[in-house]
Design a protein around this motif. Structure first.
Motif, short mmCIF file in Angstrom:
data_model
loop_
_atom_site.label_atom_id
_atom_site.label_comp_id
_atom_site.label_asym_id
_atom_site.label_seq_id
_atom_site.Cartn_x
_atom_site.Cartn_y
_atom_site.Cartn_z
N VAL A 139 4.25 1.88 -9.54
CA VAL A 139 4.28 3.14 -8.78
C VAL A 139 5.31 3.05 -7.65
O VAL A 139 6.11 3.97 -7.44
CB VAL A 139 2.88 3.45 -8.21
N ARG A 140 5.30 1.93 -6.95
CA ARG A 140 6.24 1.75 -5.84
C ARG A 140 7.68 1.72 -6.34
O ARG A 140 8.57 2.34 -5.75
CB ARG A 140 5.89 0.46 -5.10
N LEU A 185 6.97 9.42 -14.36
CA LEU A 185 5.52 9.40 -14.34
C LEU A 185 5.03 7.99 -14.68
O LEU A 185 5.56 7.35 -15.59
CB LEU A 185 4.98 10.42 -15.33
N VAL A 186 4.02 7.51 -13.98
CA VAL A 186 3.42 6.21 -14.27
C VAL A 186 2.04 6.45 -14.87
O VAL A 186 1.13 6.95 -14.22
CB VAL A 186 3.31 5.35 -13.00
N GLY A 201 -2.50 4.17 -7.41
CA GLY A 201 -1.48 5.21 -7.32
C GLY A 201 -0.95 5.75 -8.63
O GLY A 201 0.03 6.50 -8.64
N ALA A 202 -1.58 5.39 -9.76
CA ALA A 202 -1.11 5.89 -11.06
C ALA A 202 -1.13 7.42 -11.10
O ALA A 202 -1.95 8.06 -10.45
CB ALA A 202 -1.99 5.33 -12.17
N ASP A 203 -0.20 7.97 -11.87
CA ASP A 203 -0.13 9.42 -12.05
C ASP A 203 -1.02 9.92 -13.17
O ASP A 203 -1.43 11.08 -13.20
CB ASP A 203 1.31 9.85 -12.37
N ALA A 204 -1.27 9.07 -14.15
CA ALA A 204 -2.07 9.41 -15.32
C ALA A 204 -2.62 8.12 -15.91
O ALA A 204 -2.21 7.02 -15.53
CB ALA A 204 -1.21 10.15 -16.35
N LEU A 205 -3.55 8.28 -16.87
CA LEU A 205 -4.21 7.12 -17.45
C LEU A 205 -4.14 7.17 -18.97
O LEU A 205 -4.29 8.23 -19.58
CB LEU A 205 -5.69 7.08 -17.03
N LEU A 206 -3.94 6.01 -19.57
CA LEU A 206 -3.98 5.84 -21.02
C LEU A 206 -5.20 5.00 -21.33
O LEU A 206 -5.28 3.84 -20.93
CB LEU A 206 -2.71 5.15 -21.52
#
Length: 305
Positions: free
Chosen positions: A69-70, A77-78, A101-106
């Protein structure tokens, strides 16, 4: 087309986790991330199958997500891997990934357990309810022994508004049509198989969660961009250009071959964590030949362009 859909469009690189003497090689990781961003990928996927998530500690996984993220600094997108075969552990991973801080999840289907569709639905509802982040389901029956049925996907989207996407890695293009019929065109679909990227795009997928992009990010990005622009001839040429490389990435279990290819390219070491081991000498030599032919073909393609 929603802004969320646009953010999921394109190449998402399923990042390796480089190791050196048993520890994460952060210097190599940082360079790999920057190389991906410079090549124009739309997203980064740390701590997935390719990242050897199964042998990372929770603290290592969270640190890698936060670092990604950093490094991304909002440029891409992370989408963090956050799955396990225990629902309680999955919820914990989901919460830690969001905190990092992730933007989305898998979130992968539970492996080894082989739950029923009702079990899958309950598992994903619990995981999605534990976060405000967008969730991409991950159906990969070759590793997990069970796949998410299209009707289950549709049910989950209705029950959990933040379940918005699926990574389809079952090797069956016809699944795309079944998924769209059940869940509608609001479902964001990624190909989880590099070799099927082009047919999946033609059937309605909008992106690829890619292993090959670790090695060939520009070519993978070029393929998706060409298709999106309607330049199917160029997209087909790029599909053919990466075909042997794609096959080579799976001559042994992922991520052994991709790590070997990156080592041959002096981008990261081949080290893995047990029970995974580096590819055999014979397959390393085979990959060296494949990589040499790919690099020559890619250079020639760029000169023609």
């Amino acid at each position: 087309m929603t802004d969320l859909t646009e953010r999921f469009r394109g190449i998402f690189t399923a990042l390796i986790t480089p190791f050196k003497d048993g520890a994460i090689d952060y210097a190599a990781y940082d360079a790999l991330v920057e190389r991906q961003i410079e090549a124009g990928v739309a997203g980064l996927v740390p701590v997935g199958t390719t990242g050897e998530a199964a042998t990372l500690s929770d603290d290592e996984a969270e640190a890698l997500i936060a670092r990604t993220v950093r490094l991304a600094a909002g440029r891409v997108l992370v989408m963090a891997g956050a799955g396990a075969n225990d629902t309680k552990k999955t919820v914990e991973k989901v919460q830690r990934a969001e905190a990092a801080g992730a933007d989305a999840l898998l979130i992968v289907t539970p492996y080894y357990n082989k739950p029923t569709q009702a079990g899958l639905a309950a598992h994903y509802k619990a995981a999605a309810s534990a976060t405000r982040l967008p969730v991409m389901l991950y159906s990969v029956p070759g590793r997990c022994g069970v796949e998410i049925e299209p009707e289950t996907c549709a049910t989950l989207m209705k029950a959990c508004p933040n379940i918005v996407a699926i990574k389809e890695a079952g090797g069956a293009p016809e699944r795309i049509t079944r998924l769209r019929a059940a869940a509608g065109d609001a479902l964001i679909i990624h190909s989880g198989d590099d070799g099927l990227a082009l047919p999946f795009l033609s059937l309605g997928a909008i992106g690829v969660t890619s292993v090959v992009a670790n090695v060939a990010p520009r070519e993978m990005v070029g393929l998706v961009n060409a298709f999106r622009k309607g330049d199917t001839a160029t997209a087909l040429k790029l599909h053919e250009l990466i075909a042997e490389l794609t096959d080579g990435m799976f001559i042994e279990s992922n991520p052994g071959p991709v790590k070997a290819a990156l080592a041959l390219s002096n981008l990261a070491g081949p080290e893995m964590r047990l029970p995974m081991v580096p590819v055999s000498d014979a397959n390393r030599d085979r990959l060296a030949g494949i990589l040499g032919r790919f690099n020559s073909a890619a250079s020639a393609f760029q000169e023609i362009r």
